[in-house]
Design an enzyme around this catalytic site. Structure first.
Site, PDB file in Angstrom:
ATOM      1  N   GLU A   1       0.830  -1.194   0.000  1.00  0.00           N
ATOM      2  CA  GLU A   1       0.000   0.000   0.000  1.00  0.00           C
ATOM      3  C   GLU A   1       0.875   1.259   0.000  1.00  0.00           C
ATOM      4  O   GLU A   1       1.834   1.366   0.772  1.00  0.00           O
ATOM      5  CB  GLU A   1      -0.883  -0.039   1.248  1.00  0.00           C
ATOM      6  CG  GLU A   1      -1.890   1.061   1.377  1.00  0.00           C
ATOM      7  CD  GLU A   1      -2.785   0.877   2.605  1.00  0.00           C
ATOM      8  OE1 GLU A   1      -3.762   1.620   2.729  1.00  0.00           O
ATOM      9  OE2 GLU A   1      -2.487  -0.021   3.433  1.00  0.00           O
ATOM     10  N   LYS A  38      -9.105   2.967  -2.201  1.00  0.00           N
ATOM     11  CA  LYS A  38      -9.425   2.210  -0.990  1.00  0.00           C
ATOM     12  C   LYS A  38     -10.845   2.539  -0.534  1.00  0.00           C
ATOM     13  O   LYS A  38     -11.285   3.688  -0.583  1.00  0.00           O
ATOM     14  CB  LYS A  38      -8.419   2.558   0.107  1.00  0.00           C
ATOM     15  CG  LYS A  38      -8.492   1.689   1.356  1.00  0.00           C
ATOM     16  CD  LYS A  38      -7.311   2.008   2.274  1.00  0.00           C
ATOM     17  CE  LYS A  38      -7.259   1.077   3.476  1.00  0.00           C
ATOM     18  NZ  LYS A  38      -6.049   1.317   4.296  1.00  0.00           N
ATOM     19  N   CYS A  83      -5.710  -3.146   2.140  1.00  0.00           N
ATOM     20  CA  CYS A  83      -5.517  -3.321   3.572  1.00  0.00           C
ATOM     21  C   CYS A  83      -6.805  -3.425   4.379  1.00  0.00           C
ATOM     22  O   CYS A  83      -7.424  -4.481   4.448  1.00  0.00           O
ATOM     23  CB  CYS A  83      -4.639  -2.185   4.109  1.00  0.00           C
ATOM     24  SG  CYS A  83      -3.923  -2.563   5.734  1.00  0.00           S
ATOM     25  N   ASP A  87      -7.805 -53.721   4.607  1.00  0.00           N
ATOM     26  CA  ASP A  87      -9.139 -53.152   4.706  1.00  0.00           C
ATOM     27  C   ASP A  87      -9.972 -53.821   5.793  1.00  0.00           C
ATOM     28  O   ASP A  87     -10.659 -53.150   6.569  1.00  0.00           O
ATOM     29  CB  ASP A  87      -9.859 -53.256   3.359  1.00  0.00           C
ATOM     30  CG  ASP A  87      -9.246 -52.350   2.310  1.00  0.00           C
ATOM     31  OD1 ASP A  87      -8.545 -51.396   2.696  1.00  0.00           O
ATOM     32  OD2 ASP A  87      -9.470 -52.592   1.109  1.00  0.00           O
ATOM     33  N   SER A  88      -9.934 -55.140   5.853  1.00  0.00           N
ATOM     34  CA  SER A  88     -10.725 -55.815   6.884  1.00  0.00           C
ATOM     35  C   SER A  88     -10.151 -55.553   8.273  1.00  0.00           C
ATOM     36  O   SER A  88     -10.891 -55.514   9.265  1.00  0.00           O
ATOM     37  CB  SER A  88     -10.829 -57.310   6.602  1.00  0.00           C
ATOM     38  OG  SER A  88      -9.567 -57.942   6.665  1.00  0.00           O
ATOM     39  N   TRP A 134     -12.618 -52.229  -8.197  1.00  0.00           N
ATOM     40  CA  TRP A 134     -11.875 -53.435  -7.839  1.00  0.00           C
ATOM     41  C   TRP A 134     -12.602 -54.147  -6.701  1.00  0.00           C
ATOM     42  O   TRP A 134     -12.174 -54.196  -5.555  1.00  0.00           O
ATOM     43  CB  TRP A 134     -10.439 -53.080  -7.456  1.00  0.00           C
ATOM     44  CG  TRP A 134      -9.542 -54.259  -7.236  1.00  0.00           C
ATOM     45  CD1 TRP A 134      -9.043 -54.699  -6.051  1.00  0.00           C
ATOM     46  CD2 TRP A 134      -9.030 -55.158  -8.230  1.00  0.00           C
ATOM     47  NE1 TRP A 134      -8.254 -55.808  -6.229  1.00  0.00           N
ATOM     48  CE2 TRP A 134      -8.220 -56.115  -7.563  1.00  0.00           C
ATOM     49  CE3 TRP A 134      -9.175 -55.257  -9.616  1.00  0.00           C
ATOM     50  CZ2 TRP A 134      -7.566 -57.141  -8.230  1.00  0.00           C
ATOM     51  CZ3 TRP A 134      -8.515 -56.286 -10.270  1.00  0.00           C
ATOM     52  CH2 TRP A 134      -7.723 -57.198  -9.593  1.00  0.00           C
ATOM     53  N   SER A 141     -23.982 -44.803 -15.603  1.00  0.00           N
ATOM     54  CA  SER A 141     -23.138 -45.997 -15.687  1.00  0.00           C
ATOM     55  C   SER A 141     -22.648 -46.272 -17.097  1.00  0.00           C
ATOM     56  O   SER A 141     -21.690 -47.030 -17.288  1.00  0.00           O
ATOM     57  CB  SER A 141     -23.906 -47.219 -15.165  1.00  0.00           C
ATOM     58  OG  SER A 141     -24.229 -47.064 -13.812  1.00  0.00           O
TER      59      SER A 141
END
Length: 641
Positions: A45, A114, A168, A370-371, A484, A636
């Site tokens: 500024e 400003k 500012c 994962d399990s 997957w 899909s």
């Protein structure tokens, strides 16, 4: 449209009322920015005069010197090939305004006064300046040009960026001009500032910048006045910040006596993606603004490869591109994230059990990642509900490819956690199914594999019916993205606790829990972490080790999670993801490997939506989710992604 804009917050040394010296230092730092291929630079500024000139702002000689300095800056090479936003006082119709002048390629494009003057405690700007809210012309003559004037200006950059400017105190106001400018299209917000340093103020200031960038779905670039300003009563630190949608991309050191340049590449494509996806942003009131075109001769584009052998981008990005975007890099943050995610998962499961009046869960425990995580969620959910662990019915369901290692780890984990475990061999069920199909067991095709996967789910569902329990699903976010999973096999459950957790993060949660729980459970979890990820649906090797390794088939999960994050969270195109991956994983994968697995990701993601369209309920834990009832809806049979 170009994806990235290289932008800088520049803080040159400044001396109050030394206009010639300030001009020279401004030109020098702009030259540095040009050398570093910045395309837009914002300076502090009133940087041409200094912010702390006080009553000298009333002196005609100072105002004239500032205008002359602006004219010299326009005529110099400093603004060639970039946009520079500099601060100076400007007299208009008998009033003096605290202004930001926008320069590009030697042209003065516009001047923004400003709006909110700092006039509290140590600040008394109203002594010298008028506000943009006061009556003012829409155009002014300055430095030999007639240009737009006002706080309703936005500047259109050829890159696709739209620059909005405030000064500012404007940021501190309850209704900052930047909010109005953002709603009118400004996606890069620039702030010329002179905020003094007080204990704790830097943190507050940084928080304001980050918050406003997030609220406006924009980049926010902040350049504060530096230590060269007068220290009569105040000290200025030269705070320089570049933020993007709540994330800090760059920050310069405060209190430096040397020129400072906080430089970063802003992702314009991501910002536009966020805005188009945000209903609240689109519905916010629109305020008309005046658009000012900016000339710019040297736009820079992240190179988009046209083939699998394309090189990495010629200009490396000046922004962090995390190879594991779902995993915090700082250990303390990562531990806190793991704890919070497990809390979300277990609270979700506890709520579901409580809502349906169920005190039993059924879980297939393979001895894999994962399990294992699903079991930890069950344990924590039962603790929340004050239920005995006898209600966690775990089953290890060995088939044709189950190894002693994974089966053993399932047993050790349950022993360590104090959870009962039973073994049910599903091989006879799978053989009967293959026989019914007229299939030879020696043919190890997809039917051979899925006869086992569906046989496991068949048993778990029936067991849940028998005991009045709820089948807990184990599949994670990465597997859902790639499809997957076996449709109506491990794909199906009564509550999928891991559905929102990507594979790279599953690893860290399990590791974090191992450090927390200790003992035999920790030993089992650490060996699970060291075991290759596998569905174990094909016979083991002669030495008893796993023969079917998932990442050999579908690719490294660290790449797929990287692709998933940038495609879904940041709206990146395939070409852009490829270029980012080449730069990020240059030391790990060559271009052909990245291209191969990126093709796999896009193909599998596009063609496996039918599996995601009928997902069981499960908790969202992060910013990426594939629930068809929540974040992701997709046909899909879509032709492309």
């Amino acid at each position: 449209m170009k994806d990235y804009l290289r932008i800088a917050a520049a803080v040159p040394p400044v001396r109050p009322a030394d206009v010639a010296g300030n001009l020279a230092r401004t030109r020098e730092i702009l030259g540095t920015a040009r050398a570093r291929r910045a395309e837009a630079v914002v300076l502090p500024e009133l940087g041409l005069t200094g912010y702390t000139c006080a009553d000298l702002f009333h002196r005609p000689s100072l105002l004239a010197a500032a205008e002359d300095a602006l004219r010299e800056l326009l005529q110099s090479e400093a603004t060639r090939g970039l946009v520079a936003v500099v601060g100076l006082p400007v007299r208009v119709a008998g009033r003096i305004y605290n202004c930001a002048a926008v320069l590009s390629d030697g042209e003065l494009n516009g001047v923004v006064p400003k709006t909110f003057l700092a006039n509290t405690r140590e600040f008394y700007e109203a002594r010298w300046f008028a506000s943009a809210l006061d009556a003012a012309p829409s155009e002014i003559a300055l430095a030999g040009a007639t240009v737009p004037f006002g706080n309703d200006l936005v500047f259109d950059h050829p890159s696709g960026a739209v620059l909005g400017i405030e000064l500012c105190e404007d940021l501190w106001a309850p209704n900052p001009p930047s909010a109005r400018l953002a709603l009118a299209g400004a996606n890069v917000l620039l702030n010329l500032s002179a905020s003094d340093e007080l204990v704790g103020k830097a943190d507050y200031r940084r928080g304001l910048v980050l918050s406003q960038s997030a609220r406006c779905l924009a980049a926010y670039v902040y350049a504060g006045a530096g230590v060269g300003e007068s220290s009569t009563d105040l000290v200025y630190g030269g705070h320089a910040l570049v933020a993007e949608n709540g994330t800090l991309l760059a920050e310069g050191p405060r209190f430096s006596r040397d020129p400072q340049l906080a430089l970063a590449d802003v992702d314009l494509g991501f910002l536009d993606f966020e805005r188009s996806a945000s209903f609240s942003f689109r519905r916010a009131p629109f305020s008309p603004v005046r658009h000012v075109p900016l000339a710019h001769a040297d736009t820079r584009t992240l190179e988009r490869p046209h083939s699998s052998t394309s090189p990495t981008p010629q200009t490396p990005l000046l922004r962090p591109v995390d190879p594991r975007p779902f995993v915090p890099s700082v250990r303390a943050d990562r531990d806190a994230r793991c704890e919070e995610i497990l809390a979300i998962q277990s609270a979700g499961l506890a709520t579901r059990l409580s809502a349906v009046g169920c005190r039993d869960v059924v879980l297939g425990l393979s001895g894999g990642l994962d399990s294992a995580l699903a079991l930890l969620v069950c344990v924590e959910a039962f603790r929340r509900l004050g239920l005995p662990f006898a209600g966690i019915h775990c089953y290890t369901l060995p088939g044709f490819g189950t190894t002693a290692r994974t089966k053993g780890n399932a047993g050790r984990l349950c022993d360590g956690l104090g959870v009962p475990l039973e073994t049910v061999d599903i091989s006879p069920t799978a053989r009967q199914n293959l026989s019914d199909l007229g299939r030879d067991e020696s043919v190890h095709d997809i039917a051979y594999e899925n006869a086992q996967a569906r046989g496991r789910t068949y048993f778990l569902m029936n067991k849940a019916n028998q005991i009045g329990g709820l089948v807990v699903g184990t599949g994670d976010l990465s597997e859902l993205a790639l499809g997957w999973c076996t449709y109506n096999g491990d794909h199906m459950s009564m509550y999928g606790v891991n559905a929102g957790v990507p594979k790279t993060l599953v690893r860290y949660i399990v590791d974090w829990y191992a450090g927390k729980v200790g003992g035999e459970a920790a030993a089992a979890l650490r060996d699970i972490l060291a075991t290759p990820v596998s569905p174990e649906l094909l016979p083991a090797n002669a030495d008893g080790t796993i023969a079917q390794v998932t990442e050999d088939k579908v690719g490294p999960y660290e790449l797929h999670d990287f692709f998933l994050y940038h495609v879904l969270r940041r709206g990146a195109s395939k070409e852009k993801v490829h270029a980012l991956a080449l730069q990020t994983f240059a030391d790990a994968y060559d271009a052909a490997t990245v291209a191969k697995w990126l093709d796999v990701f896009f193909h599998r993601f596009r063609t496996r939506q039918f599996k995601r369209s009928c997902l069981p309920d499960g908790p969202k834990v992060g910013s990426v989710c594939l629930s068809p009832r929540g974040d992701w809806r997709m046909p899909s049979d879509a032709a492309s992604l």
